[in-house]
Design a protein around this motif. Structure first.
Motif, PDB file in Angstrom:
ATOM      1  N   ASN A 167     -16.259 -29.567  79.423  1.00 31.81           N
ATOM      2  CA  ASN A 167     -15.798 -28.172  79.490  1.00 31.81           C
ATOM      3  C   ASN A 167     -15.904 -27.467  78.138  1.00 31.81           C
ATOM      4  N   PHE A 168     -16.961 -27.760  77.422  1.00 29.03           N
ATOM      5  CA  PHE A 168     -17.162 -27.142  76.110  1.00 29.03           C
ATOM      6  C   PHE A 168     -17.511 -25.663  76.284  1.00 29.03           C
ATOM      7  N   GLY A 169     -16.883 -24.812  75.465  1.00 23.63           N
ATOM      8  CA  GLY A 169     -17.150 -23.379  75.541  1.00 23.63           C
ATOM      9  C   GLY A 169     -16.388 -22.684  76.647  1.00 23.63           C
ATOM     10  N   CYS A 170     -15.291 -23.285  77.096  1.00 22.49           N
ATOM     11  CA  CYS A 170     -14.466 -22.636  78.124  1.00 22.49           C
ATOM     12  C   CYS A 170     -13.704 -21.476  77.476  1.00 22.49           C
TER      13      CYS A 170
ATOM     14  N   ILE B 221     -12.815 -27.629  74.514  1.00 22.66           N
ATOM     15  CA  ILE B 221     -12.919 -26.865  73.266  1.00 22.66           C
ATOM     16  C   ILE B 221     -13.383 -25.458  73.642  1.00 22.66           C
ATOM     17  N   ASP B 222     -12.480 -24.502  73.477  1.00 16.70           N
ATOM     18  CA  ASP B 222     -12.780 -23.156  73.962  1.00 16.70           C
ATOM     19  C   ASP B 222     -13.485 -22.311  72.902  1.00 16.70           C
ATOM     20  N   THR B 223     -13.901 -21.126  73.329  1.00 16.96           N
ATOM     21  CA  THR B 223     -14.681 -20.268  72.440  1.00 16.96           C
ATOM     22  C   THR B 223     -13.870 -19.795  71.237  1.00 16.96           C
ATOM     23  N   ASP B 224     -12.544 -19.731  71.373  1.00 17.82           N
ATOM     24  CA  ASP B 224     -11.708 -19.322  70.242  1.00 17.82           C
ATOM     25  C   ASP B 224     -11.696 -20.398  69.162  1.00 17.82           C
ATOM     26  N   ARG B 225     -11.822 -21.656  69.564  1.00 18.58           N
ATOM     27  CA  ARG B 225     -11.900 -22.728  68.567  1.00 18.58           C
ATOM     28  C   ARG B 225     -13.288 -22.760  67.931  1.00 18.58           C
ATOM     29  N   ILE B 226     -14.304 -22.381  68.687  1.00 18.14           N
ATOM     30  CA  ILE B 226     -15.656 -22.349  68.123  1.00 18.14           C
ATOM     31  C   ILE B 226     -15.764 -21.227  67.089  1.00 18.14           C
ATOM     32  N   ILE B 227     -15.262 -20.042  67.446  1.00 18.87           N
ATOM     33  CA  ILE B 227     -15.241 -18.921  66.494  1.00 18.87           C
ATOM     34  C   ILE B 227     -13.955 -18.118  66.730  1.00 18.87           C
ATOM     35  N   PRO B 228     -12.987 -18.198  65.822  1.00 16.27           N
ATOM     36  CA  PRO B 228     -11.696 -17.535  66.035  1.00 16.27           C
ATOM     37  C   PRO B 228     -11.826 -16.020  66.238  1.00 16.27           C
ATOM     38  N   ALA B 229     -10.868 -15.473  66.978  1.00 15.89           N
ATOM     39  CA  ALA B 229     -10.919 -14.074  67.405  1.00 15.89           C
ATOM     40  C   ALA B 229     -11.021 -13.086  66.251  1.00 15.89           C
TER      41      ALA B 229
END
Length: 199
Positions: free
Chosen positions: A75-78, A23-31
């Motif tokens: 790999n959370f926050g990749c 789950i990458d940073t774009d999924r955590i907070i979209p661009a």
């Protein structure tokens, strides 16, 4: 204020499980939220697109409202080095993250905000996510110093590298606070430096 005022040794609160790996940073907070002038409203947009795509997403559920321990996969926050991601989680209410592994830059950004990220085995991670889903009101206790996570009667070994762990336990994770604490020493040193005092 002394460094002990900034310690992040223990945290206890309800858990919130977010399943899935990478789950990458774009999924955590979209661009599109990167254009915000401050981080103040970031919390309400944590997992914005995932919540719209999946009404059952944990961050949509009133059951997890007020939870403070996020339990995630591998790999959370990749992905991109987006400080907005941990800012969004912190402002939503997350105070600690337990997972299988973390993106390196995301991990560092979390530490700079005082959010411990502890690593557990895949087996323990799956147990925690299932247990929290079954008993969302049960308290999850995170002990950074002892490197343990407790849920009910179960005590889980949870690791964190010594450097960041010592910063959180010792209260030196907040570099701005450390500089402010050392203000008098910095001024005294500056007065001795000819290339500073000579102007």
């Amino acid at each position: 204020m002394s460094p002990t005022d900034y310690t992040r040794t223990r945290l206890a609160g309800r858990g919130i499980p977010v399943t899935g790996n990478d789950i990458d940073t774009d999924r955590i907070i979209p661009a599109r939220f990167l254009k915000e002038v401050t981080f103040e409203t970031m919390g309400e947009h944590a997992f914005e697109d995932a919540k719209k795509q999946n009404p059952e997403h944990p961050f949509n559920s009133p059951v997890y409202k007020g939870a403070s321990v996020l339990v995630v996969g591998q790999n959370f926050g990749c992905g991109s080095s987006r400080e907005h991601a941990p800012q969004a989680l912190m402002r939503w209410g997350i105070g600690a993250i337990v997972g299988g592994s973390f993106g390196e830059i995301f991990f560092g950004n979390c530490v700079m905000l005082g959010i411990p990220c502890l690593v557990v085995t895949q087996e323990d991670l799956e147990f925690l996510q299932r247990a929290i889903s079954r008993s969302p009101q049960e308290i999850v206790s995170v002990d950074v110093e002892k490197q343990e996570v407790r849920f009910g009667d179960r005590v889980i070994k949870a690791t964190m590298p010594d450097g960041p762990r010592n910063q959180l336990v010792g209260g030196t994770w907040d570099s701005t606070a450390v500089l402010l604490e050392a203000g008098a020493s910095i001024e005294a040193t500056a007065k001795k430096l000819p290339y500073v005092a000579g102007f």
